[in-house]
Structure formats: C-alpha cells, structure tokens
Motif scaffolding. Structure first.
Motif, PDB file in Angstrom:
ATOM      1  N   THR A   1     -49.213  19.123  23.703  1.00 22.81           N
ATOM      2  CA  THR A   1     -50.096  17.986  23.974  1.00 22.81           C
ATOM      3  C   THR A   1     -49.285  16.732  24.263  1.00 22.81           C
ATOM      4  O   THR A   1     -49.614  15.954  25.164  1.00 22.81           O
TER       5      THR A   1
ATOM      6  N   ALA B   1     -47.909  17.012  27.725  1.00 22.92           N
ATOM      7  CA  ALA B   1     -48.992  16.807  28.696  1.00 22.92           C
ATOM      8  C   ALA B   1     -49.299  15.323  28.859  1.00 22.92           C
ATOM      9  O   ALA B   1     -49.553  14.850  29.971  1.00 22.92           O
ATOM     10  N   GLU B   2     -49.270  14.571  27.746  1.00 28.02           N
ATOM     11  CA  GLU B   2     -49.517  13.131  27.830  1.00 28.02           C
ATOM     12  C   GLU B   2     -48.424  12.423  28.618  1.00 28.02           C
ATOM     13  O   GLU B   2     -48.685  11.505  29.402  1.00 28.02           O
TER      14      GLU B   2
ATOM     15  N   ASN C   1     -48.968  13.099  32.211  1.00 29.44           N
ATOM     16  CA  ASN C   1     -50.115  12.321  32.679  1.00 29.44           C
ATOM     17  C   ASN C   1     -49.698  10.878  32.957  1.00 29.44           C
ATOM     18  O   ASN C   1     -50.071  10.285  33.965  1.00 29.44           O
TER      19      ASN C   1
ATOM     20  N   ASN D   1     -59.846  26.279  30.887  1.00 27.05           N
ATOM     21  CA  ASN D   1     -59.937  25.024  30.152  1.00 27.05           C
ATOM     22  C   ASN D   1     -60.134  23.887  31.146  1.00 27.05           C
ATOM     23  O   ASN D   1     -59.409  23.778  32.136  1.00 27.05           O
TER      24      ASN D   1
ATOM     25  N   ASP E   1     -59.446  20.682  32.194  1.00 26.88           N
ATOM     26  CA  ASP E   1     -58.635  19.477  32.182  1.00 26.88           C
ATOM     27  C   ASP E   1     -58.571  18.934  33.606  1.00 26.88           C
ATOM     28  O   ASP E   1     -59.229  19.446  34.510  1.00 26.88           O
ATOM     29  N   PHE E   2     -57.782  17.869  33.821  1.00 24.64           N
ATOM     30  CA  PHE E   2     -57.788  17.246  35.144  1.00 24.64           C
ATOM     31  C   PHE E   2     -57.275  18.179  36.237  1.00 24.64           C
ATOM     32  O   PHE E   2     -57.895  18.273  37.302  1.00 24.64           O
TER      33      PHE E   2
ATOM     34  N   ARG F   1     -57.487  21.380  36.469  1.00 22.14           N
ATOM     35  CA  ARG F   1     -58.513  22.368  36.779  1.00 22.14           C
ATOM     36  C   ARG F   1     -59.665  21.723  37.536  1.00 22.14           C
ATOM     37  O   ARG F   1     -60.191  22.275  38.500  1.00 22.14           O
ATOM     38  N   TYR F   2     -60.075  20.511  37.076  1.00 26.72           N
ATOM     39  CA  TYR F   2     -61.143  19.785  37.771  1.00 26.72           C
ATOM     40  C   TYR F   2     -60.743  19.520  39.236  1.00 26.72           C
ATOM     41  O   TYR F   2     -61.538  19.729  40.159  1.00 26.72           O
TER      42      TYR F   2
ATOM     43  N   ARG G   1     -64.802  11.009  33.553  1.00 29.91           N
ATOM     44  CA  ARG G   1     -64.023  11.629  32.483  1.00 29.91           C
ATOM     45  C   ARG G   1     -62.528  11.447  32.689  1.00 29.91           C
ATOM     46  O   ARG G   1     -61.746  11.633  31.765  1.00 29.91           O
ATOM     47  N   PHE G   2     -62.135  11.086  33.922  1.00 31.13           N
ATOM     48  CA  PHE G   2     -60.712  10.967  34.224  1.00 31.13           C
ATOM     49  C   PHE G   2     -60.452   9.599  34.855  1.00 31.13           C
ATOM     50  O   PHE G   2     -59.960   9.495  35.978  1.00 31.13           O
TER      51      PHE G   2
END
Length: 692
Positions: free
Chosen positions: A37, A40-41, A44, A195, A197-198, A200-201, A241-242
């Motif tokens: 995590t 991932a941050e 990002n 899952n 997340d961005f 995948r979106y 959401r993003f």
C-alpha cells in the motif's frame, strides 16, 4: 495398538506444526500488504504530482522515494512496471523499457514464478508490449501467451482480461474489426471481478471506448454510438472517486469526444462534430495531456472545414497542428497535415507548394502502409496454436517425469488421511450425542434471548415515544387553553361588544392553533401506523404545480414570488398522491413562513438516471447551526416563529421525512444563515419512467 497410537500422535503433532507455519506466513502476508500500500501511494504521487512536468521526472521521483528501502518482489515489480510504462508509452524509449522488462522477468524467475504468478504475468505483458512497439510481433505473442497461461492456469480473470485487451488491439490494427469488438467485449466481462482501483477503472473505460471504435470501423455506427455514450457515463460516474487523477479523466473524456465526432460527421451532423472536436482539442492539447490524440482531432476538424470550404478556419487549425507536430511528432497526423496542405495549395493552383506536400504525404503514407502490412501478415491465430501445442508437449513431459512421485505422495497421503479420519470418527462417535444436546439447548437459549431483547426494545421505544408525545401535547396545548380561560374571564367582565368580539376572535385563533396541532399529531400517528402506502401512477409535474398553486395566495400575503421550474416532459411514476402533496405543501409552507416579504421561492423538478429530484429553495433567514441536526425530529426543539410571527408545531418536517422514507427516498437540506435554505427530496422513479 500402542504403536498405532504413537503414530497417530506424531501425525497430529505434524499437522499442528504445519498450522503454526501457515499462521506465521499469514502474519508476514499482512505486513507485506501494508508495504504494498505504501509503494502504491508513492507511485500514485509520482503519477499525479509530476503530471505537468517532463515524464522523466516521474521516474526520478520514484527512484528517489524508494532509495534505501528494502522492497519485496511484489513492490519491485510494481515500481518496474511503472517505470517501463513511462519509458515505453510516454518517452518512446523502447530499449530502456525492454531492459526493465527483462529485469522484471529475471527477478520473478529467480524467486519462482509459481509463487509470484500475478507478478510473472505482469512482467510478460510488459515485455510483450515493448516487443510489439519494436515490431517484433512473434516474440511479443510468445510473452503474451505466457502471461495468459498464468491467468488460465490459476483462474485469474483479471490476468485474462489484460490478454484479451491486447489481443483486441492487435486484431484492430489488423483491420479485423468485428473480431476486435468481440475480443474487447470478452475483456470487459473478464475485468468485472478485479479489484476496483484507478488502473482498473482506467483500463475498463479504455475497453469500452475500443469496443465503440471497433464497431465504428466495422460499419456499425449505432452500436458504436451506444458504447461511446456508455463510456462517457462510466467516466462521469466514477471520476469523483479519483479526484487526484482528474487530468487523466479529462484525457479519457477528450478521446471519447473525438470518437463521437466521427459518428456525427458520418451522419451529416457537422456542427455537432466540430463542437465535439473543439472540446477534445481544448483538453488534450494541454501540456501533460494526450497531445497526439489532440493532433488526430485537429486533422478531423481541418477536414470538415475543408469540406465546407471554410478556408480560414482550416488554415488556422492546420497552423495549430503544425506547432503541435513540431513539439510532439506524430507520423500519421504529419501525413494528414501534408495531405490537407497539398489539397489547399492545389486548389490555389500553387503547383510547386502542392507538389512538395504531395511527395511528403506519399512517402509517409507508404511508410505507414508498409508498417501496417507487416502487422497484418502476421498470422496471430496460427502463432497462438503453435504456442499452445508447445505448451501441451512440455506439460506432458513434466507429467510423465513427476508421475511416480505423485503416486507415492498420494499413497502416503492416503494412509495418513485414513488414520486421521479413523481417529476423528472415533472421537465424533463418542461425543456426537452430547454435542447435539448442547447445540439444541444453545439454540433455544439464543432464540429466547433474541426474542426477549427485541420485545424489550420495542416496549422501551414505545414508552419513550408515548412520554414524548404526552409532554409535547401538554406543553403545546397548555398555552392556548390558558389563553382561552383568561379571555373567557375577561369576556364575562367586559361590557363593550367590540372588545368582546375581539376576545372571541382571539379565542377562535387559539382554538384553530390547537386544532392544527392535534391534526399534526394525528398525521404523525397515522403515518407511523401505516407501513404500506397505496401508490398509483401520478403526473408529478401536475401534482407539484397544483400544490404550489394552492399556496400562492399565502405567498401573496407576504408579497413573495413563488416560481416553479418543471422539465419539458411529463414525469409519471408510482407514488401516494396525498402523501407526496403533503410533503410539497409542508416544504413550500416552511419556505413562505421563514422568508421575508418580497423574496423569491423556487420549486424545481428534475429526473435523471432513475431518480426524481425536487428542490425547494428560499431566500429566507436560514437554519442556525445549533438546531440543524434536530429539524427532522418529532416534536423537535428546533421550533421558531416565522418572519411574520407564524406559529410552529415541530411536526411538519418529521412528517415529510416519514413520507419520503416510506417511498424509499431521501430528504435533506442545505442552508446558510441569513441567505436561505434549500430542501432536497429524492424519490426513485418507476421502471417504465426510468427507461423513457
């Protein structure tokens, strides 16, 4: 028998040891997830903070952030995937990206690919993408197949979705548009279990857009239009959401706008096409956005201007395109720029300039066609069949080599399993009766406990409600009754008929107020008693207008402006007319009560996405912050007199809330002290109305 018992004891100890090891692994797994995590941050932040800078800065940022950290295999793969994407997709430095992909594969293979299946699939996808960019198509298919094999073997639909996505891209570039549409649709279905997340979106919206493109190229504009609109709806639905990736959402919107313009142009809607293209160019021509997509849109826009003989607009668009191409080379857009400049100079009989552009156009076109034909001649299906055959041969060889080992393992495991089952069955046989008895007793006790607890809760709640109602009734009726009693005493001693009449009017007003309070209480009791509402198809537009019209006289008394805003189409849905009309009346009455003279009260009605939304907005005194949480309470303490001294009862909004929730809706408000309040009522539309 003793030897058997010792063997069984050893077997149980062995199982306990295995359980302890698995428990420790789970603890390490939790720690690893936390570290993943954090990585991932960091990725990002690299993607968002450096969005408008040179892309190499994103790589430098993440290198600096992880310096000195000890990363797990999963974290290293995530970082290398990010860096390879920058070098390949943004910087077109395929050799550098290729070296990173090789490092990813080597890393996972050194730690056993069977343990890191997802990471191994990602590494092979990245390697395949880089090889595809380098036009080494057969080698790219080999790595795609390896990644697909990991997903198929482990029933990982997300990994399979990535394979289907790439296969769809290849089919599209081979001009096999119907097959591409089917393959992209498969990718969309496979991605539903991933899952969310961005990445995948963002991938899903790419897939939806590519389905629309494939249908457009296949000559199916209606299907194409539907998917483009689905893509827009999907982006608008999830973009909130993003928020930290807003610029990427804008890029996606711009791409879809440019594609929609093709459909409108095909149907002769050139004005709509030009508007969409200008919107797309305005977004993607910005620094850090998809400048190449903006260049394609500029070509399309210039083409339309050329068809409409709007020469100045065409030249202006081509000049902007030229500046963009100088900064961001794009062979296909460069080819189209020369094509349009050739036609322009040819139309002005400038043969020398036209010839120069024609030669550059022809050279670029031949180069691109040669590159495209190289891809089209690659037999993708045959390559896949060959790879599958090789894999099956290798699998059979491994199966033969391990066959004897598996047999011995199976025999030993079977013996151990039989022994363990024997021990378990013997113990179960002894304790089964006691366990059943205890289970029955526990079930009875738990059931009785739950029933008793529920009954006590219901009784307690009813008692509280009765006490609250009695106190409120006693408090609110005491004033009017005391006033009536006092006025009666005064009337008995008053001789002046005019004064007596005045006092009788006061008594009547007090009685009316008391009756209104009683009516409100009966309404609350009636509403709480009825669980099922009798609904009927209702024209909501007419219902709102009728309710508002009945209150216009009341608004006129305070010289207020009562305005309604209705949608053009009639909205018909299933509601209880009387109850919903009561909600409208209560909200508008409150707006009149708490607004000063000559202020505006606006009632708006909208319907969208299966939801009916009504707004009642006033310019009144607003709701103080200390009483806002209590406005929907029954007999709330948040009661205030109106701007003209109107008396409150504290029940109207509570009734509204009960009615709206009985319709499976929501009610809330937004307010600012001294500036006004807006109440919102949201109700679900019936299926027929939602589909219209």
């Amino acid at each position: 028998m003793k030897a058997f018992t010792r063997f069984a004891t050893h077997a149980c100890l062995l199982l306990l040891f295995v359980c302890l090891i698995l428990s420790a692994c789970n603890q390490r797994s939790d720690s690893a997830k936390q570290k993943e995590t954090e990585i991932a941050e960091l990725l990002n932040r690299a993607a968002t903070q450096q969005a408008s800078e040179a892309k190499i800065q994103q790589v430098r940022f993440i290198d600096s952030a992880i310096q000195g950290r000890k990363l797990s295999v999963e974290e290293q793969v995530k970082v290398m995937e990010f860096k390879a994407g920058i070098y390949a997709d943004q910087l077109a430095d395929y050799d550098h990206a290729d070296r990173i992909a090789d490092s990813m594969i080597a890393l996972v293979e050194s730690y056993n690919p069977d343990r890191y299946k997802t990471e191994y699939a990602i590494a092979n996808y990245i390697k395949g993408d880089v090889l595809f960019y380098k036009k080494q198509y057969n080698e790219a298919y080999t790595h795609y197949f390896k990644a697909r094999l990991m997903g198929k073997t482990n029933l990982d639909s997300c990994t399979l979705s990535e394979y289907s996505f790439r296969l769809g891209l290849i089919l599209y570039r081979q001009s096999r548009f119907n097959e591409a549409a089917e393959t992209f649709t498969t990718a969309l279905a496979e991605s539903q279990t991933c899952n969310f997340d961005f990445p995948r979106y963002y991938r899903i919206q790419q897939i939806i857009n590519n389905i629309g493109l494939s249908y457009y190229k296949a000559g199916m504009p209606d299907s194409s239009m539907r998917y483009f609109h689905n893509g827009l709806d999907y982006i608008w639905k999830h973009r909130g959401r993003f928020a930290d990736r807003a610029y990427l959402n804008d890029i996606a919107l711009a791409v879809v706008y440019g594609n929609l313009a093709d459909i409108h142009r095909l149907r002769g809607n050139n004005d709509s096409a030009k508007l969409l293209l200008r919107m797309s160019i305005a977004i993607n021509s910005q620094k850090g956005h998809d400048n190449m997509d903006a260049e394609y849109s500029q070509v399309k826009l210039a083409d339309i201007y050329a068809e409409q003989h709007m020469t100045d607009s065409m030249l202006s668009t081509l000049a902007a395109l030229r500046r963009s191409l100088d900064a961001t080379p794009n062979p296909r857009a460069e080819m189209d720029w020369n094509r349009l400049m050739w036609k322009y100079h040819n139309s002005r009989n400038d043969a020398r300039a036209a010839y120069g552009h024609l030669m550059r156009f022809t050279t670029l076109r031949d180069s691109l066609e040669k590159e495209s034909s190289q891809l089209k001649t690659a037999d993708l299906r045959q390559q896949i069949k060959m790879l599958e055959g090789q894999y099956q041969i290798q699998a059979l060889q491994k199966e033969n080599e391990l066959k004897n080992v598996y047999i011995w393992i199976f025999v030993l495991a079977s013996i151990l399993a039989v022994l363990i089952v024997f021990l378990i069955l013997r113990n179960l046989k002894r304790s089964r009766k006691n366990i059943r008895t205890l289970e029955l007793l526990n079930a009875q006790v738990n059931q009785q406990k739950e029933q008793l607890q529920q009954a006590l809760s219901e009784v307690e709640e009813k008692n509280k409600q009765q006490v609250r109602i009695l106190r409120a009734v006693a408090h609110d009726l005491r004033g009017p009754v005391a006033t009536i009693s006092m006025l009666c005493d005064l009337i008995l001693g008053e001789e002046d008929p005019k004064s007596r009449t005045e006092m009788v009017n006061y008594i009547k007003a007090s009685c009316d107020n008391s009756l209104n309070l009683i009516a409100e209480i009966l309404e609350v009791a009636d509403q709480s008693r009825k669980n099922n509402l009798e609904k009927q198809p209702t024209n909501i537009n007419a219902l709102v207008e009728n309710a508002v019209d009945l209150l216009r006289l009341k608004a006129d008394e305070k010289a207020q402006f009562l305005i309604t805003e209705m949608p053009e189409r009639e909205i018909v849905t299933m509601v209880n007319q009387d109850k919903i009309k009561r909600v409208i009346t209560n909200l508008v009455t409150n707006a009149i009560k708490f607004s000063e003279r000559e202020k505006e009260i606006r009632v708006q009605l909208t319907a969208n996405d299966g939801i009916l939304l009504m707004k009642v907005r006033d310019q009144g005194i607003g709701i103080p912050e200390n009483i806002r949480p209590k406005v929907f309470d029954m007999f709330t303490e948040a009661r205030r007199k109106g701007t003209a001294g109107e008396l409150p009862y504290g029940l109207g909004l509570s009734i509204c809330k009960q009615i709206v929730e009985a319709h499976e809706g929501k009610i809330w408000f937004e307010t600012e002290t001294g500036k006004g309040t807006t109440f919102f009522v949201e109700l679900p539309l019936s299926a027929a109305e939602s589909a219209s």
